[in-house]
Structure formats: structure tokens, C-alpha cells
Scaffold this motif. Structure first.
Motif, PDB file in Angstrom:
ATOM      1  N   ASP A   1      31.930  42.637  44.844  1.00  0.00           N
ATOM      2  CA  ASP A   1      33.280  42.461  45.376  1.00  0.00           C
ATOM      3  C   ASP A   1      33.791  41.074  45.044  1.00  0.00           C
ATOM      4  O   ASP A   1      33.163  40.074  45.367  1.00  0.00           O
ATOM      5  CB  ASP A   1      33.293  42.619  46.900  1.00  0.00           C
ATOM      6  CG  ASP A   1      33.023  44.053  47.295  1.00  0.00           C
ATOM      7  OD1 ASP A   1      32.208  44.697  46.614  1.00  0.00           O
ATOM      8  OD2 ASP A   1      33.608  44.521  48.267  1.00  0.00           O
ATOM      9  N   ASP A   2      34.946  41.043  44.446  1.00  0.00           N
ATOM     10  CA  ASP A   2      35.562  39.758  44.147  1.00  0.00           C
ATOM     11  C   ASP A   2      37.081  39.936  44.241  1.00  0.00           C
ATOM     12  O   ASP A   2      37.556  41.004  44.576  1.00  0.00           O
ATOM     13  CB  ASP A   2      35.140  39.309  42.747  1.00  0.00           C
ATOM     14  CG  ASP A   2      35.219  37.796  42.612  1.00  0.00           C
ATOM     15  OD1 ASP A   2      35.836  37.132  43.453  1.00  0.00           O
ATOM     16  OD2 ASP A   2      34.656  37.292  41.628  1.00  0.00           O
ATOM     17  N   TRP A   3      37.811  38.892  43.947  1.00  0.00           N
ATOM     18  CA  TRP A   3      39.271  38.984  43.960  1.00  0.00           C
ATOM     19  C   TRP A   3      39.743  39.829  42.782  1.00  0.00           C
ATOM     20  O   TRP A   3      39.285  39.655  41.658  1.00  0.00           O
ATOM     21  CB  TRP A   3      39.871  37.576  43.895  1.00  0.00           C
ATOM     22  CG  TRP A   3      39.545  36.806  45.140  1.00  0.00           C
ATOM     23  CD1 TRP A   3      38.461  36.003  45.332  1.00  0.00           C
ATOM     24  CD2 TRP A   3      40.272  36.805  46.365  1.00  0.00           C
ATOM     25  NE1 TRP A   3      38.470  35.498  46.606  1.00  0.00           N
ATOM     26  CE2 TRP A   3      39.577  35.972  47.261  1.00  0.00           C
ATOM     27  CE3 TRP A   3      41.453  37.428  46.799  1.00  0.00           C
ATOM     28  CZ2 TRP A   3      40.021  35.741  48.563  1.00  0.00           C
ATOM     29  CZ3 TRP A   3      41.892  37.191  48.090  1.00  0.00           C
ATOM     30  CH2 TRP A   3      41.180  36.364  48.966  1.00  0.00           C
ATOM     31  N   GLN A   4      40.672  40.711  43.085  1.00  0.00           N
ATOM     32  CA  GLN A   4      41.231  41.589  42.063  1.00  0.00           C
ATOM     33  C   GLN A   4      42.721  41.271  41.900  1.00  0.00           C
ATOM     34  O   GLN A   4      43.410  41.037  42.883  1.00  0.00           O
ATOM     35  CB  GLN A   4      41.112  43.052  42.499  1.00  0.00           C
ATOM     36  CG  GLN A   4      39.712  43.486  42.927  1.00  0.00           C
ATOM     37  CD  GLN A   4      38.765  43.650  41.748  1.00  0.00           C
ATOM     38  OE1 GLN A   4      39.195  43.896  40.634  1.00  0.00           O
ATOM     39  NE2 GLN A   4      37.474  43.476  42.003  1.00  0.00           N
ATOM     40  N   LEU A   5      43.165  41.314  40.660  1.00  0.00           N
ATOM     41  CA  LEU A   5      44.593  41.161  40.402  1.00  0.00           C
ATOM     42  C   LEU A   5      45.319  42.467  40.716  1.00  0.00           C
ATOM     43  O   LEU A   5      44.822  43.539  40.380  1.00  0.00           O
ATOM     44  CB  LEU A   5      44.831  40.854  38.922  1.00  0.00           C
ATOM     45  CG  LEU A   5      44.879  39.410  38.478  1.00  0.00           C
ATOM     46  CD1 LEU A   5      45.072  39.357  36.972  1.00  0.00           C
ATOM     47  CD2 LEU A   5      46.014  38.659  39.178  1.00  0.00           C
ATOM     48  N   SER A   6      46.472  42.388  41.349  1.00  0.00           N
ATOM     49  CA  SER A   6      47.278  43.593  41.547  1.00  0.00           C
ATOM     50  C   SER A   6      47.868  44.027  40.214  1.00  0.00           C
ATOM     51  O   SER A   6      47.855  43.278  39.235  1.00  0.00           O
ATOM     52  CB  SER A   6      48.385  43.318  42.563  1.00  0.00           C
ATOM     53  OG  SER A   6      49.295  42.403  42.017  1.00  0.00           O
ATOM     54  N   GLU A   7      48.391  45.242  40.172  1.00  0.00           N
ATOM     55  CA  GLU A   7      48.849  45.884  38.927  1.00  0.00           C
ATOM     56  C   GLU A   7      49.691  44.988  38.025  1.00  0.00           C
ATOM     57  O   GLU A   7      49.422  44.835  36.847  1.00  0.00           O
ATOM     58  CB  GLU A   7      49.659  47.139  39.264  1.00  0.00           C
ATOM     59  CG  GLU A   7      48.930  48.416  38.900  1.00  0.00           C
ATOM     60  CD  GLU A   7      49.719  49.634  39.337  1.00  0.00           C
ATOM     61  OE1 GLU A   7      50.730  49.936  38.688  1.00  0.00           O
ATOM     62  OE2 GLU A   7      49.329  50.273  40.338  1.00  0.00           O
ATOM     63  N   ASN A   8      50.703  44.380  38.604  1.00  0.00           N
ATOM     64  CA  ASN A   8      51.596  43.540  37.802  1.00  0.00           C
ATOM     65  C   ASN A   8      51.202  42.055  37.823  1.00  0.00           C
ATOM     66  O   ASN A   8      52.016  41.187  37.531  1.00  0.00           O
ATOM     67  CB  ASN A   8      53.048  43.722  38.261  1.00  0.00           C
ATOM     68  CG  ASN A   8      53.165  43.527  39.756  1.00  0.00           C
ATOM     69  OD1 ASN A   8      52.163  43.258  40.433  1.00  0.00           O
ATOM     70  ND2 ASN A   8      54.366  43.637  40.279  1.00  0.00           N
ATOM     71  N   ALA A   9      49.943  41.802  38.231  1.00  0.00           N
ATOM     72  CA  ALA A   9      49.399  40.439  38.227  1.00  0.00           C
ATOM     73  C   ALA A   9      50.187  39.478  39.108  1.00  0.00           C
ATOM     74  O   ALA A   9      50.220  38.271  38.860  1.00  0.00           O
ATOM     75  CB  ALA A   9      49.282  39.902  36.800  1.00  0.00           C
ATOM     76  N   SER A  10      50.828  39.996  40.146  1.00  0.00           N
ATOM     77  CA  SER A  10      51.616  39.118  41.002  1.00  0.00           C
ATOM     78  C   SER A  10      50.891  38.743  42.299  1.00  0.00           C
ATOM     79  O   SER A  10      51.387  37.919  43.063  1.00  0.00           O
ATOM     80  CB  SER A  10      52.951  39.775  41.333  1.00  0.00           C
ATOM     81  OG  SER A  10      52.740  40.925  42.107  1.00  0.00           O
ATOM     82  N   ARG A  11      49.735  39.366  42.538  1.00  0.00           N
ATOM     83  CA  ARG A  11      48.979  39.074  43.757  1.00  0.00           C
ATOM     84  C   ARG A  11      47.486  39.174  43.474  1.00  0.00           C
ATOM     85  O   ARG A  11      47.088  39.867  42.532  1.00  0.00           O
ATOM     86  CB  ARG A  11      49.301  40.111  44.858  1.00  0.00           C
ATOM     87  CG  ARG A  11      50.742  40.140  45.252  1.00  0.00           C
ATOM     88  CD  ARG A  11      50.988  41.236  46.273  1.00  0.00           C
ATOM     89  NE  ARG A  11      52.378  41.243  46.712  1.00  0.00           N
ATOM     90  CZ  ARG A  11      52.787  41.671  47.891  1.00  0.00           C
ATOM     91  NH1 ARG A  11      51.918  42.168  48.762  1.00  0.00           N
ATOM     92  NH2 ARG A  11      54.062  41.625  48.228  1.00  0.00           N
ATOM     93  N   ILE A  12      46.680  38.504  44.292  1.00  0.00           N
ATOM     94  CA  ILE A  12      45.241  38.740  44.260  1.00  0.00           C
ATOM     95  C   ILE A  12      44.804  39.291  45.613  1.00  0.00           C
ATOM     96  O   ILE A  12      45.410  39.005  46.646  1.00  0.00           O
ATOM     97  CB  ILE A  12      44.422  37.472  43.915  1.00  0.00           C
ATOM     98  CG1 ILE A  12      44.820  36.297  44.800  1.00  0.00           C
ATOM     99  CG2 ILE A  12      44.581  37.112  42.444  1.00  0.00           C
ATOM    100  CD1 ILE A  12      43.923  35.064  44.613  1.00  0.00           C
TER     101      ILE A  12
END
Lengths: 80, 80
Positions: free
Chosen positions: A1-12
Motif C-alpha cells: 500500500d502506498d500513495w496512488q495518483l488519481s485518474e487525472n493526476a490531480s490528487r494522491i
């Protein structure tokens, strides 16, 4: 488990698991205190045994250095 | 603003607004303590100035009397 980028790379976003509700609530409070200290506030969702934290910079609708600083500080919390 | 039924009537959900992050966090803690007291745990999402609470009975994947008892107790919290 780690930080994931949201679809449009606007959030983690990162998901965390815990042995019960109270441990999740304690974690949420630690994240909340970090957020207040930094003046930078994520969205937190949690329930019995889990929590997720989503971070972004509202002003720019995307990611900025402070988002990664907050993420790194969350990663160093004792429950994680 | 009141409790809303989810699409398939298996959950109830209410949104709350607050003047800042700390007031939302305090509310979340009050809901958390109620949940522990009742042994019945909702899903809570919150951020700066807002929180939402979603309640259902995991065991039956739907709504049971206890869900409405918890909702009524949340409605009586001082911040609401």
C-alpha cells in the motif's frame, strides 16, 4: 500500500488498515492535527478498521509540493 | 439537510457543514465515541468545513433499527 495518483493526476490517495475502529479514529486525529499544524487539509474517510486519506491543493485543483510533504508526514505516524 | 436514503435503500447518509476543519474533527470524534458506545460503526468522511456520515448494518447489508438510533443520537450532538 502506498500513495496512488488519481485518474487525472490531480490528487494522491492512500488507504490504511487497522485492527479496530478506535485505532482508525486515533490515526484520523493524528492526521487532523498534522493538517492543522500545516494549514493544509486532506479529505479523510474512515470506518471500522480502515481509513483513506486524499490530498490535493484546492487553490490549484491539483498537486503541489505541500501535498507530498503532508503525505510524507502521514507516512511517519506511529500507526502506519 | 437531513438523512437521505441511498439508491437501493440499503444505507442512510447525512451531510454536515462546519465553520472550519477543527469543528468538523470535533464532530467526527463525537460520532466516533457514540459509535464505540453503541458498538455500531458508520463510515465518516470529512475535510475542511464538512463531514458526511453513512450508516448501515454490515451483517445484513441494509438498514436495521440500530441504524436509526445512531442517526437520531448524531442529530442530537451539540455541533449539529
Amino acid at each position: 500500500d502506498d500513495w496512488q495518483l488519481s485518474e487525472n493526476a490531480s490528487r494522491i490517495r492512500r488507504e490504511f488498515t487497522f485492527p479496530d475502529f478506535n485505532t482508525a479514529l486515533t490515526f484520523v486525529n493524528h492526521v487532523g492535527h498534522l493538517a492543522e499544524e500545516m494549514g493544509h487539509h486532506p479529505e479523510i474517510c474512515f470506518g471500522w478498521g480502515y481509513a483513506s486519506v486524499e490530498i490535493w491543493t484546492h487553490k490549484i485543483g491539483g498537486l503541489h509540493e505541500n501535498d507530498f510533504v503532508l503525505a510524507a508526514r502521514i507516512d511517519r505516524l506511529p500507526e502506519v
